[in-house]
Every structure is written in C-alpha cells, then in structure tokens.
Design a protein around this motif. Structure first.
Motif, PDB file in Angstrom:
ATOM      1  N   VAL A 115       0.860  -1.186   0.000  1.00  0.00           N
ATOM      2  CA  VAL A 115       0.000   0.000   0.000  1.00  0.00           C
ATOM      3  C   VAL A 115       0.897   1.237   0.000  1.00  0.00           C
ATOM      4  CG1 VAL A 115      -1.773   1.243   1.280  1.00  0.00           C
ATOM      5  CG2 VAL A 115      -1.764  -1.239   1.287  1.00  0.00           C
ATOM      6  N   PRO A 116       0.577   2.210  -0.856  1.00  0.00           N
ATOM      7  CA  PRO A 116       1.380   3.439  -0.858  1.00  0.00           C
ATOM      8  C   PRO A 116       1.312   4.164   0.487  1.00  0.00           C
ATOM      9  CG  PRO A 116      -0.049   3.349  -2.783  1.00  0.00           C
ATOM     10  CD  PRO A 116      -0.447   2.216  -1.881  1.00  0.00           C
ATOM     11  N   THR A 117       2.410   4.786   0.860  1.00  0.00           N
ATOM     12  CA  THR A 117       2.477   5.514   2.125  1.00  0.00           C
ATOM     13  C   THR A 117       1.414   6.594   2.210  1.00  0.00           C
ATOM     14  OG1 THR A 117       4.843   5.089   2.222  1.00  0.00           O
ATOM     15  CG2 THR A 117       4.008   6.830   3.639  1.00  0.00           C
ATOM     16  N   LEU A 118       1.159   7.280   1.114  1.00  0.00           N
ATOM     17  CA  LEU A 118       0.138   8.331   1.111  1.00  0.00           C
ATOM     18  C   LEU A 118      -1.239   7.762   1.461  1.00  0.00           C
ATOM     19  CD1 LEU A 118      -0.649  11.262   0.672  1.00  0.00           C
ATOM     20  CD2 LEU A 118      -0.953  10.734  -1.755  1.00  0.00           C
ATOM     21  N   ALA A 119      -1.555   6.577   0.959  1.00  0.00           N
ATOM     22  CA  ALA A 119      -2.841   5.954   1.271  1.00  0.00           C
ATOM     23  C   ALA A 119      -2.946   5.649   2.763  1.00  0.00           C
ATOM     24  CB  ALA A 119      -3.034   4.684   0.451  1.00  0.00           C
ATOM     25  N   LEU A 120      -1.860   5.196   3.365  1.00  0.00           N
ATOM     26  CA  LEU A 120      -1.869   4.928   4.803  1.00  0.00           C
ATOM     27  C   LEU A 120      -2.065   6.199   5.613  1.00  0.00           C
ATOM     28  CD1 LEU A 120       1.061   2.357   5.035  1.00  0.00           C
ATOM     29  CD2 LEU A 120      -1.396   1.889   5.177  1.00  0.00           C
ATOM     30  N   VAL A 121      -1.410   7.268   5.200  1.00  0.00           N
ATOM     31  CA  VAL A 121      -1.534   8.546   5.907  1.00  0.00           C
ATOM     32  C   VAL A 121      -2.957   9.079   5.793  1.00  0.00           C
ATOM     33  CG1 VAL A 121      -0.764  10.958   5.936  1.00  0.00           C
ATOM     34  CG2 VAL A 121       0.904   9.122   5.709  1.00  0.00           C
ATOM     35  N   VAL A 122      -3.509   9.041   4.590  1.00  0.00           N
ATOM     36  CA  VAL A 122      -4.884   9.518   4.384  1.00  0.00           C
ATOM     37  C   VAL A 122      -5.862   8.655   5.170  1.00  0.00           C
ATOM     38  CG1 VAL A 122      -6.713   9.805   2.665  1.00  0.00           C
ATOM     39  CG2 VAL A 122      -4.405  10.582   2.156  1.00  0.00           C
ATOM     40  N   GLY A 123      -5.662   7.334   5.156  1.00  0.00           N
ATOM     41  CA  GLY A 123      -6.539   6.447   5.920  1.00  0.00           C
ATOM     42  C   GLY A 123      -6.496   6.729   7.411  1.00  0.00           C
ATOM     43  N   GLY A 124      -5.298   6.937   7.943  1.00  0.00           N
ATOM     44  CA  GLY A 124      -5.166   7.265   9.361  1.00  0.00           C
ATOM     45  C   GLY A 124      -5.837   8.578   9.713  1.00  0.00           C
ATOM     46  N   PHE A 125      -5.692   9.555   8.825  1.00  0.00           N
ATOM     47  CA  PHE A 125      -6.336  10.854   9.038  1.00  0.00           C
ATOM     48  C   PHE A 125      -7.859  10.705   9.054  1.00  0.00           C
ATOM     49  CE2 PHE A 125      -8.019  14.891   7.286  1.00  0.00           C
ATOM     50  CZ  PHE A 125      -7.572  15.739   8.283  1.00  0.00           C
TER      51      PHE A 125
END
Length: 64
Positions: free
Chosen positions: A2-12
């Motif tokens: 999973v792209p890092t950006l997707a993880l950050v957006v999901g966490g947000f």
C-alpha cells in the motif's frame, strides 16, 4: 503493498471518524452495543455500511 500516502490519508480519516463519532469504533461495538446504547447502535451500523460500500467500490467499481 500500500502506498504511504494511502496509509496517511486512511489514518487521518480514522482520526476524523473517532472525533465526530465520539469514540473508537471498537468501543461503540463492544461496550456501547452491550449497553444497548442507541447512539452506539447507529454508530456501528454506520461503520459497517461504510465499510461494505468501500469494499464494493474498490473491488467492483475501481477494480482493485
């Protein structure tokens, strides 16, 4: 993978949901549902419907 950006957006998005949902989804699901709290029942139903819709869109519409 999973792209890092997707993880950050999901966490947000989870953080926003916890704030507006007035608690953790597992807290509503375990403690709130056990107390038959109407607020928790609505919250858990909302979480589940959103999860089902997300999986459907990702698997069948986007094709992931």
């Amino acid at each position: 993978p999973v792209p890092t950006l997707a993880l950050v957006v999901g966490g947000f998005l989870v953080g926003i949901g916890v704030h507006f949902g007035a608690g953790c989804p597992s807290g509503h699901g375990i403690c709130g549902m056990a107390r038959l709290s109407p607020r928790s029942i609505v919250a858990v139903a909302t979480f589940m419907v959103t999860a089902f819709a997300t999986v459907f869109v990702i698997r069948h519409v986007i094709g992931g």
